[in-house]
Scaffold this motif. Sequence first.
Motif, PDB file in Angstrom:
ATOM      1  N   MET A  58       0.724  -1.098  -0.118  1.00  0.00           N
ATOM      2  CA  MET A  58      -0.123  -0.102   0.140  1.00  0.00           C
ATOM      3  C   MET A  58       0.878   1.232  -0.022  1.00  0.00           C
ATOM      4  O   MET A  58       0.760   2.213  -0.641  1.00  0.00           O
ATOM      5  N   PHE A  59       1.801   1.396   0.816  1.00  0.00           N
ATOM      6  CA  PHE A  59       2.871   2.366   0.827  1.00  0.00           C
ATOM      7  C   PHE A  59       3.397   2.490  -0.425  1.00  0.00           C
ATOM      8  O   PHE A  59       3.984   3.602  -0.741  1.00  0.00           O
ATOM      9  N   GLY A  60       4.089   1.207  -0.889  1.00  0.00           N
ATOM     10  CA  GLY A  60       4.784   1.335  -2.077  1.00  0.00           C
ATOM     11  C   GLY A  60       3.946   2.009  -3.166  1.00  0.00           C
ATOM     12  O   GLY A  60       4.550   2.761  -4.046  1.00  0.00           O
ATOM     13  N   MET A  61       2.425   1.654  -3.495  1.00  0.00           N
ATOM     14  CA  MET A  61       1.912   2.233  -4.463  1.00  0.00           C
ATOM     15  C   MET A  61       1.684   3.681  -4.115  1.00  0.00           C
ATOM     16  O   MET A  61       1.827   4.472  -5.228  1.00  0.00           O
ATOM     17  N   LEU A  62       1.502   4.152  -3.061  1.00  0.00           N
ATOM     18  CA  LEU A  62       1.182   5.549  -2.886  1.00  0.00           C
ATOM     19  C   LEU A  62       2.584   6.310  -3.059  1.00  0.00           C
ATOM     20  O   LEU A  62       2.586   7.293  -3.645  1.00  0.00           O
ATOM     21  N   ASN A  63       3.803   5.717  -2.423  1.00  0.00           N
ATOM     22  CA  ASN A  63       4.972   6.752  -2.390  1.00  0.00           C
ATOM     23  C   ASN A  63       5.376   6.516  -4.107  1.00  0.00           C
ATOM     24  O   ASN A  63       6.146   7.324  -4.541  1.00  0.00           O
ATOM     25  N   GLY A  64       5.266   5.480  -4.777  1.00  0.00           N
ATOM     26  CA  GLY A  64       5.556   5.164  -5.917  1.00  0.00           C
ATOM     27  C   GLY A  64       4.742   6.024  -6.893  1.00  0.00           C
ATOM     28  O   GLY A  64       5.354   6.913  -7.880  1.00  0.00           O
ATOM     29  N   GLN A  65       3.724   6.439  -6.673  1.00  0.00           N
ATOM     30  CA  GLN A  65       2.926   7.478  -7.462  1.00  0.00           C
ATOM     31  C   GLN A  65       3.504   8.714  -7.041  1.00  0.00           C
ATOM     32  O   GLN A  65       3.661   9.663  -8.190  1.00  0.00           O
ATOM     33  N   LYS A  66       3.821   9.257  -6.009  1.00  0.00           N
ATOM     34  CA  LYS A  66       4.267  10.450  -5.616  1.00  0.00           C
ATOM     35  C   LYS A  66       5.568  10.676  -6.255  1.00  0.00           C
ATOM     36  O   LYS A  66       5.755  11.715  -7.117  1.00  0.00           O
ATOM     37  N   VAL A  67       6.622   9.636  -6.588  1.00  0.00           N
ATOM     38  CA  VAL A  67       7.849   9.849  -7.036  1.00  0.00           C
ATOM     39  C   VAL A  67       7.526   9.945  -8.718  1.00  0.00           C
ATOM     40  O   VAL A  67       8.228  10.846  -9.266  1.00  0.00           O
ATOM     41  N   ARG A  68       6.674   9.222  -9.219  1.00  0.00           N
ATOM     42  CA  ARG A  68       6.552   9.368 -10.612  1.00  0.00           C
ATOM     43  C   ARG A  68       5.831  10.715 -10.919  1.00  0.00           C
ATOM     44  O   ARG A  68       6.253  11.048 -12.090  1.00  0.00           O
ATOM     45  N   THR A  69       4.898  11.102 -10.094  1.00  0.00           N
ATOM     46  CA  THR A  69       4.266  12.338 -10.431  1.00  0.00           C
ATOM     47  C   THR A  69       5.111  13.545 -10.369  1.00  0.00           C
ATOM     48  O   THR A  69       5.279  14.539 -11.379  1.00  0.00           O
ATOM     49  N   SER A  70       6.265  13.319  -9.487  1.00  0.00           N
ATOM     50  CA  SER A  70       6.943  14.165  -9.183  1.00  0.00           C
ATOM     51  C   SER A  70       7.979  14.451 -10.417  1.00  0.00           C
ATOM     52  O   SER A  70       8.651  15.542 -10.798  1.00  0.00           O
ATOM     53  N   GLY A  71       8.328  13.233 -11.148  1.00  0.00           N
ATOM     54  CA  GLY A  71       9.134  13.056 -12.294  1.00  0.00           C
ATOM     55  C   GLY A  71       8.670  13.628 -13.394  1.00  0.00           C
ATOM     56  O   GLY A  71       9.352  13.716 -14.464  1.00  0.00           O
ATOM     57  N   ILE A  72       7.289  13.962 -13.559  1.00  0.00           N
ATOM     58  CA  ILE A  72       7.003  14.759 -14.617  1.00  0.00           C
ATOM     59  C   ILE A  72       7.787  16.091 -14.948  1.00  0.00           C
ATOM     60  O   ILE A  72       7.688  16.174 -16.260  1.00  0.00           O
ATOM     61  N   GLY A  73       7.807  16.589 -13.886  1.00  0.00           N
ATOM     62  CA  GLY A  73       8.496  17.967 -14.492  1.00  0.00           C
ATOM     63  C   GLY A  73       7.727  19.170 -14.375  1.00  0.00           C
ATOM     64  O   GLY A  73       8.375  20.279 -14.673  1.00  0.00           O
ATOM     65  N   ALA A  74       6.459  19.013 -13.923  1.00  0.00           N
ATOM     66  CA  ALA A  74       5.999  20.309 -14.069  1.00  0.00           C
ATOM     67  C   ALA A  74       5.786  21.030 -12.548  1.00  0.00           C
ATOM     68  O   ALA A  74       6.253  20.557 -11.609  1.00  0.00           O
ATOM     69  N   ASP A  75       5.432  22.272 -12.757  1.00  0.00           N
ATOM     70  CA  ASP A  75       5.308  23.160 -11.559  1.00  0.00           C
ATOM     71  C   ASP A  75       4.019  23.286 -11.048  1.00  0.00           C
ATOM     72  O   ASP A  75       3.994  23.251  -9.649  1.00  0.00           O
ATOM     73  N   MET A  76       2.857  23.227 -11.915  1.00  0.00           N
ATOM     74  CA  MET A  76       1.520  23.294 -11.187  1.00  0.00           C
ATOM     75  C   MET A  76       0.685  22.480 -11.942  1.00  0.00           C
ATOM     76  O   MET A  76       1.202  21.637 -13.144  1.00  0.00           O
ATOM     77  N   ILE A  77      -0.487  21.965 -11.595  1.00  0.00           N
ATOM     78  CA  ILE A  77      -1.434  21.115 -12.337  1.00  0.00           C
ATOM     79  C   ILE A  77      -2.816  21.965 -11.965  1.00  0.00           C
ATOM     80  O   ILE A  77      -3.103  22.524 -10.959  1.00  0.00           O
ATOM     81  N   THR A  78      -3.651  21.826 -13.218  1.00  0.00           N
ATOM     82  CA  THR A  78      -5.162  22.196 -12.938  1.00  0.00           C
ATOM     83  C   THR A  78      -6.127  21.388 -13.783  1.00  0.00           C
ATOM     84  O   THR A  78      -5.456  20.757 -14.461  1.00  0.00           O
ATOM     85  N   HIS A  79      -7.381  21.299 -13.066  1.00  0.00           N
ATOM     86  CA  HIS A  79      -8.078  20.441 -13.501  1.00  0.00           C
ATOM     87  C   HIS A  79      -9.652  20.829 -13.329  1.00  0.00           C
ATOM     88  O   HIS A  79      -9.994  21.675 -12.411  1.00  0.00           O
ATOM     89  N   LEU A 111       1.418  16.821  -4.251  1.00  0.00           N
ATOM     90  CA  LEU A 111       2.298  15.544  -3.696  1.00  0.00           C
ATOM     91  C   LEU A 111       1.919  15.622  -1.928  1.00  0.00           C
ATOM     92  O   LEU A 111       1.782  14.427  -1.424  1.00  0.00           O
ATOM     93  N   SER A 112       1.668  16.818  -1.391  1.00  0.00           N
ATOM     94  CA  SER A 112       1.491  16.727  -0.161  1.00  0.00           C
ATOM     95  C   SER A 112      -0.072  16.034   0.253  1.00  0.00           C
ATOM     96  O   SER A 112      -0.165  15.671   1.542  1.00  0.00           O
ATOM     97  N   SER A 113      -0.889  16.287  -0.768  1.00  0.00           N
ATOM     98  CA  SER A 113      -2.322  15.620  -0.500  1.00  0.00           C
ATOM     99  C   SER A 113      -2.266  14.046  -0.520  1.00  0.00           C
ATOM    100  O   SER A 113      -3.103  13.361  -0.543  1.00  0.00           O
ATOM    101  N   LEU A 114      -1.160  13.677  -1.266  1.00  0.00           N
ATOM    102  CA  LEU A 114      -1.065  11.983  -1.482  1.00  0.00           C
ATOM    103  C   LEU A 114      -0.625  11.528  -0.052  1.00  0.00           C
ATOM    104  O   LEU A 114       0.604  11.020  -0.195  1.00  0.00           O
ATOM    105  N   THR A 115      -1.342  11.563   0.902  1.00  0.00           N
ATOM    106  CA  THR A 115      -1.024  10.757   2.200  1.00  0.00           C
ATOM    107  C   THR A 115      -1.829   9.622   2.708  1.00  0.00           C
ATOM    108  O   THR A 115      -3.198   9.808   2.083  1.00  0.00           O
ATOM    109  N   PRO A 116      -1.677   8.917   3.550  1.00  0.00           N
ATOM    110  CA  PRO A 116      -2.725   7.705   3.896  1.00  0.00           C
ATOM    111  C   PRO A 116      -3.814   8.506   4.364  1.00  0.00           C
ATOM    112  O   PRO A 116      -5.101   8.066   4.234  1.00  0.00           O
ATOM    113  N   ASP A 117      -3.759   9.421   5.110  1.00  0.00           N
ATOM    114  CA  ASP A 117      -5.079  10.161   5.757  1.00  0.00           C
ATOM    115  C   ASP A 117      -5.951  10.936   4.790  1.00  0.00           C
ATOM    116  O   ASP A 117      -7.157  11.162   5.255  1.00  0.00           O
TER     117      ASP A 117
END
Length: 367
Positions: free
Chosen positions: A37-58, A229-235
């Motif tokens: 579970m933590f591997g999936m969560l932290n893996g997503q955080k690492v890969r999202t950070s690796g995109i290279g963007a500064d901001m995201i909007t949706h 990335l700070s919102s991608l936490t277990p809580d």
Amino acid sequence: MNKLVIGNLVHRPLRSLISVFAVAIEVIMILSIAAIMFGMLNGQKVRTSGIGADMITHPGAASNLIGVSGAAASIKVADVLRPLPHVTVVSPVNIKLSSGATLENIYGIDFKSFQDLRPFIFISGGPFQAPDDAIIDDYEAARGTGKKVGDPIQILNHTFRIAGIVEHGRGGRKFIPIDTMGQLIGTEGKASYFYLKLDDIKNSDAVRAEIKATPGMEQYDVQTMEELLSSLTPDKMPGFNVGLRTVIGIAIIIGFLVIFQSMYTAVMERTREIGILKSLGASKAAIVGAVLRESGLLAVCGIVLGIAATFGIRAGLHAKFPTMDFELTGNWIAIATLLALAGALFGALYPALKAAAKDPIEALAYE
């Protein structure tokens, strides 16, 4: 007394082994579910950070959980965002959560703008050359018998040709043209998110204000990547902690019951032995201590076996599923150790107190 404890365990090898394996299974369950579970969560955080963007909007209705929202915005929103002050790159993406052989996010990208965020590092091959081309990362390429440029690959029940293999860490593991993604899932001309590159991250508040002030963009959610990335936490993950605590609770109950049954049966079988010890002057504390030491030794053996087995499971999973994130940390090893040890000692507490409370005369008369 220590020799007596070891002698009792050796005298009943099958029961001792069952107790050790029960504690080991408890440890394996706790460590494995936490690692996955933590591997999936932290893996997503690492890969999202690796995109290279500064901001995201949706669009405001979309979720921060990458891949679980539909493509709700027009790709043309990118043309509205590009002229804004301090914005240097806008890359629309259409992300689809796929539950095929593995649960993964498939990225539909506009190659040029996505490349401008942070360039792909190609190991072999290159960019898309046709609508049915795909780019995969090196972990995905290494899965199974290995894939190479030019090979076919099934993505979203459609056959693609591998155009390039890149280093991992750029959001997803499989990338296809955004137009092809739209055709496959019925979201033509749509995007899930827009990644932004700024001239300076310090201008993020100004860009956020500009987006909110743009007609039609008032309801869009705008975040810096740090905020995302700070919102991608277990809580903040729906059901994450519930699932983790449920599995840990079940594991503790298993260990508790097996140790309880083992120690209770052992105490009943050694009634006469306990009577002899008490008639020789052994105190209640000494009797309790002997039973707890016996259960503690079983727990320690089970913990060591469980930790070793979990490392073996991690090695096996990495060999079989190289794209799987299995994060085994010292913190969770310590937690699993304490929980298993506490469960074993609490499981032995009642049998220990029952043994200490036996009347020596009745115990000596026990057949």
